[in-house]
Write a protein that holds these residues in place. Structure first.
Motif, PDB file in Angstrom:
ATOM      1  N   THR A 131      48.048  30.592  76.354  1.00  0.00           N
ATOM      2  CA  THR A 131      47.114  31.040  75.318  1.00  0.00           C
ATOM      3  C   THR A 131      47.846  31.363  74.024  1.00  0.00           C
ATOM      4  OG1 THR A 131      45.624  31.958  76.994  1.00  0.00           O
ATOM      5  CG2 THR A 131      45.367  32.774  74.738  1.00  0.00           C
ATOM      6  N   LYS A 132      48.968  32.041  74.149  1.00  0.00           N
ATOM      7  CA  LYS A 132      49.791  32.379  72.979  1.00  0.00           C
ATOM      8  C   LYS A 132      50.263  31.124  72.260  1.00  0.00           C
ATOM      9  CE  LYS A 132      54.385  34.203  71.903  1.00  0.00           C
ATOM     10  NZ  LYS A 132      55.611  34.824  72.474  1.00  0.00           N
ATOM     11  N   MET A 133      50.737  30.116  73.021  1.00  0.00           N
ATOM     12  CA  MET A 133      51.276  28.905  72.407  1.00  0.00           C
ATOM     13  C   MET A 133      50.161  28.030  71.828  1.00  0.00           C
ATOM     14  SD  MET A 133      54.431  29.340  72.510  1.00  0.00           S
ATOM     15  CE  MET A 133      54.907  27.758  71.816  1.00  0.00           C
ATOM     16  N   LYS A 134      48.977  28.045  72.419  1.00  0.00           N
ATOM     17  CA  LYS A 134      47.856  27.284  71.845  1.00  0.00           C
ATOM     18  C   LYS A 134      47.470  27.865  70.484  1.00  0.00           C
ATOM     19  CE  LYS A 134      45.075  27.499  75.407  1.00  0.00           C
ATOM     20  NZ  LYS A 134      43.829  27.332  76.198  1.00  0.00           N
ATOM     21  N   HIS A 135      47.463  29.188  70.383  1.00  0.00           N
ATOM     22  CA  HIS A 135      47.190  29.824  69.092  1.00  0.00           C
ATOM     23  C   HIS A 135      48.288  29.470  68.089  1.00  0.00           C
ATOM     24  CE1 HIS A 135      47.328  33.174  66.137  1.00  0.00           C
ATOM     25  NE2 HIS A 135      45.999  33.029  66.187  1.00  0.00           N
ATOM     26  N   PHE A 136      49.528  29.422  68.568  1.00  0.00           N
ATOM     27  CA  PHE A 136      50.645  29.060  67.687  1.00  0.00           C
ATOM     28  C   PHE A 136      50.471  27.640  67.147  1.00  0.00           C
ATOM     29  CE2 PHE A 136      54.706  26.710  67.607  1.00  0.00           C
ATOM     30  CZ  PHE A 136      55.296  27.315  66.500  1.00  0.00           C
ATOM     31  N   PHE A 137      50.156  26.678  68.025  1.00  0.00           N
ATOM     32  CA  PHE A 137      50.015  25.285  67.587  1.00  0.00           C
ATOM     33  C   PHE A 137      48.806  25.105  66.668  1.00  0.00           C
ATOM     34  CE2 PHE A 137      52.567  24.264  71.474  1.00  0.00           C
ATOM     35  CZ  PHE A 137      53.620  23.662  70.805  1.00  0.00           C
ATOM     36  N   SER A 138      47.714  25.812  66.965  1.00  0.00           N
ATOM     37  CA  SER A 138      46.512  25.651  66.132  1.00  0.00           C
ATOM     38  C   SER A 138      46.726  26.182  64.715  1.00  0.00           C
ATOM     39  CB  SER A 138      45.322  26.361  66.790  1.00  0.00           C
ATOM     40  OG  SER A 138      45.573  27.757  66.894  1.00  0.00           O
ATOM     41  N   SER A 139      47.593  27.183  64.562  1.00  0.00           N
ATOM     42  CA  SER A 139      47.858  27.757  63.238  1.00  0.00           C
ATOM     43  C   SER A 139      49.099  27.157  62.576  1.00  0.00           C
ATOM     44  CB  SER A 139      48.027  29.280  63.354  1.00  0.00           C
ATOM     45  OG  SER A 139      49.132  29.593  64.214  1.00  0.00           O
ATOM     46  N   LEU A 140      49.752  26.225  63.243  1.00  0.00           N
ATOM     47  CA  LEU A 140      50.999  25.650  62.725  1.00  0.00           C
ATOM     48  C   LEU A 140      50.710  24.692  61.576  1.00  0.00           C
ATOM     49  CD1 LEU A 140      54.093  25.589  63.344  1.00  0.00           C
ATOM     50  CD2 LEU A 140      53.651  23.601  64.797  1.00  0.00           C
ATOM     51  N   GLU A 141      51.491  24.805  60.510  1.00  0.00           N
ATOM     52  CA  GLU A 141      51.351  23.916  59.360  1.00  0.00           C
ATOM     53  C   GLU A 141      52.678  23.195  59.125  1.00  0.00           C
ATOM     54  OE1 GLU A 141      49.978  25.895  55.897  1.00  0.00           O
ATOM     55  OE2 GLU A 141      48.160  26.681  56.848  1.00  0.00           O
ATOM     56  N   PHE A 142      52.597  21.925  58.738  1.00  0.00           N
ATOM     57  CA  PHE A 142      53.778  21.109  58.466  1.00  0.00           C
ATOM     58  C   PHE A 142      53.847  20.834  56.960  1.00  0.00           C
ATOM     59  CE2 PHE A 142      52.759  20.471  62.860  1.00  0.00           C
ATOM     60  CZ  PHE A 142      53.994  20.394  63.492  1.00  0.00           C
ATOM     61  N   LEU A 143      54.801  21.437  56.319  1.00  0.00           N
ATOM     62  CA  LEU A 143      54.934  21.300  54.873  1.00  0.00           C
ATOM     63  C   LEU A 143      55.404  19.898  54.513  1.00  0.00           C
ATOM     64  CD1 LEU A 143      56.667  24.716  54.043  1.00  0.00           C
ATOM     65  CD2 LEU A 143      54.219  24.154  53.989  1.00  0.00           C
ATOM     66  N   GLY A 144      54.805  19.325  53.485  1.00  0.00           N
ATOM     67  CA  GLY A 144      55.205  18.001  53.026  1.00  0.00           C
ATOM     68  C   GLY A 144      54.545  16.868  53.769  1.00  0.00           C
ATOM     69  N   CYS A 145      53.689  17.172  54.773  1.00  0.00           N
ATOM     70  CA  CYS A 145      53.002  16.127  55.553  1.00  0.00           C
ATOM     71  C   CYS A 145      51.544  16.030  55.104  1.00  0.00           C
ATOM     72  CB  CYS A 145      53.053  16.438  57.047  1.00  0.00           C
ATOM     73  SG  CYS A 145      54.709  16.433  57.735  1.00  0.00           S
ATOM     74  N   LYS A 146      51.040  14.824  55.001  1.00  0.00           N
ATOM     75  CA  LYS A 146      49.650  14.609  54.607  1.00  0.00           C
ATOM     76  C   LYS A 146      48.680  14.987  55.730  1.00  0.00           C
ATOM     77  CE  LYS A 146      50.696  10.924  51.326  1.00  0.00           C
ATOM     78  NZ  LYS A 146      50.464   9.502  50.927  1.00  0.00           N
ATOM     79  N   GLY A 147      49.161  14.866  56.967  1.00  0.00           N
ATOM     80  CA  GLY A 147      48.315  15.205  58.108  1.00  0.00           C
ATOM     81  C   GLY A 147      49.152  15.808  59.225  1.00  0.00           C
ATOM     82  N   ASN A 148      48.488  16.248  60.271  1.00  0.00           N
ATOM     83  CA  ASN A 148      49.197  16.833  61.408  1.00  0.00           C
ATOM     84  C   ASN A 148      49.715  15.741  62.339  1.00  0.00           C
ATOM     85  OD1 ASN A 148      48.799  19.588  60.745  1.00  0.00           O
ATOM     86  ND2 ASN A 148      46.679  19.455  61.472  1.00  0.00           N
ATOM     87  N   PRO A 149      50.940  15.890  62.858  1.00  0.00           N
ATOM     88  CA  PRO A 149      51.437  14.913  63.834  1.00  0.00           C
ATOM     89  C   PRO A 149      50.633  14.993  65.126  1.00  0.00           C
ATOM     90  CG  PRO A 149      52.942  16.773  63.662  1.00  0.00           C
ATOM     91  CD  PRO A 149      51.917  16.949  62.571  1.00  0.00           C
ATOM     92  N   PRO A 150      50.514  13.873  65.859  1.00  0.00           N
ATOM     93  CA  PRO A 150      49.705  13.870  67.093  1.00  0.00           C
ATOM     94  C   PRO A 150      50.168  14.891  68.126  1.00  0.00           C
ATOM     95  CG  PRO A 150      50.278  11.634  66.421  1.00  0.00           C
ATOM     96  CD  PRO A 150      51.060  12.545  65.537  1.00  0.00           C
ATOM     97  N   SER A 151      51.450  15.236  68.122  1.00  0.00           N
ATOM     98  CA  SER A 151      51.968  16.160  69.147  1.00  0.00           C
ATOM     99  C   SER A 151      51.344  17.549  69.031  1.00  0.00           C
ATOM    100  CB  SER A 151      53.491  16.261  69.039  1.00  0.00           C
ATOM    101  OG  SER A 151      53.877  16.660  67.731  1.00  0.00           O
TER     102      SER A 151
END
Length: 359
Positions: free
Chosen positions: A55-75
């Motif tokens: 649960t903790k890691m799902k919240h982490f991934f959902s709020s994760l942002e990738f700077l300089g990327c136009k979209g989120n990577p599939p992973s």
């Protein structure tokens, strides 16, 4: 800053590495007990904290942002789907079946499948678009090449060597062998296809027979039988025309490091290889090919040159048969896979050319 201390800005990186390490442990658990002191390497149980960590890691991934990327990577979404899937499997089975006490998450991943594919590519050459028949042929070749002891993938060992070894039943079950009529047709085809000028080829030292002589030297070196009488049957006293290729490969003219096989052994191996090749062209798709091919070699090849040593005659005969079978089958499958890969490339190129022309 004291020697060995990390700067304060490194804390975020250290925490991320620690969390990802726990996550990989959680989705790669393979033991019911604590392993290496890491609590999430243990299988999921009712008493463990895996679901809270997920649960903790799902919240982490959902709020994760990738700077300089136009979209989120599939992973990013892939991790969330994976953790949701594991949770659903555990909750479903643990609630419906009280006898289910733990879940080994390592058994839900594809490492064993990737390891299997890696073994097939390692033994049979790469084929990017195999048909079902080609894949089965590649798997059989890998089994013959002792797939259980091949470590060529980029995945962690999956401890499934016992299961993989059982795949040898593809070759070793004992259904009824081919009928007498089929056997007669096969022997007739062999007689018609194998050249009658083998002795002439031996004398002239044709390229194909010279290559066979080189392989025979390898077969002799691998033989654990050190009997002096057997050695006379296998090894030529002096190099002849048929040994030209070996002479070329030998780096020392004075001390002969390579083995010069006798003409009798070369003729036996050459004819045996021809027999197996003809057999494979007709029977390779069937089960139990090893037993059938060995029986065919026993019936159609003359092993009279082994008579000088009665004690080791049967051992030498079976050693030659098994050696030739394994070498020829592997070579046959590799050649077939390369052929189909080239045909696939030609088809793909032709398709691309048609698209370009239509445009």
């Amino acid at each position: 800053m004291l020697c060995g201390d990390m700067p304060a800005e490194a804390v975020a990186t250290a925490n991320l590495i620690s969390d990802m390490d726990q996550l990989f442990d959680g989705v790669n658990a393979s033991t019911p007990d604590l392993r290496r002191g890491k609590k999430f390497s243990t299988n999921i149980k009712r008493s463990t904290e895996h679901l809270q960590m997920f649960t903790k890691m799902k919240h982490f991934f959902s709020s994760l942002e990738f700077l300089g990327c136009k979209g989120n990577p599939p992973s990013k979404e892939g991790w969330i789907w994976t953790l949701n899937g594991i949770e659903m499997i555990w909750r479903t089975f643990s609630s419906k079946y009280k006898t289910v006490e733990s879940l080994s998450t390592r058994r839900l991943q594809q490492d064993p499948l990737e390891n299997l594919f890696g073994c097939i590519r390692y033994n049979c050459g790469s084929n990017n678009n195999p048909t079902v028949a080609q894949f089965v042929a590649g798997l059989k070749t890998a089994v013959i090449s002792n797939i259980a002891h091949t470590n060529s993938g980029n995945c962690e060992a999956d401890s499934n060597s016992a299961i993989i070894t059982n795949f040898k039943t593809l070759l070793t079950p004992a259904p009824d062998l081919c009928t007498e009529t089929e056997q007669c047709h096969m022997e007739k085809d062999i007689d018609e296809n194998i050249t009658s000028s083998l002795e002439e080829n031996l004398e002239e030292g044709s390229g194909e027979v010279q290559a066979c002589a080189y392989v025979c030297g390898f077969i002799i070196k691998k033989n654990k039988n050190n009997c002096s009488h057997c050695k006379k049957n296998f090894v030529s006293e002096t190099p002849e025309e048929v040994h030209n290729f070996i002479e070329f490969k030998n780096y020392d003219d004075v001390k002969k490091s390579l083995t010069y096989a006798s003409k009798s052994l070369i003729a036996c191996v050459e004819k045996s290889a021809s027999v197996i090749n003809i057999f494979l062209e007709k029977e390779a798709y069937k089960e139990d090919i090893k037993k059938k091919a060995i029986q065919l070699l026993k019936d159609s090849i003359n092993y009279g040159f082994l008579e000088d040593c009665v004690e080791h005659k049967n051992y030498n005969k079976m050693y030659i048969i098994n050696s030739v079978f394994h070498i020829v089958v592997k070579r046959y499958c590799i050649q077939k896979n390369r052929f189909y890969a080239e045909e696939s490339s030609k088809t793909a190129l032709k398709r691309k050319m048609n698209i370009v022309m239509h445009k």
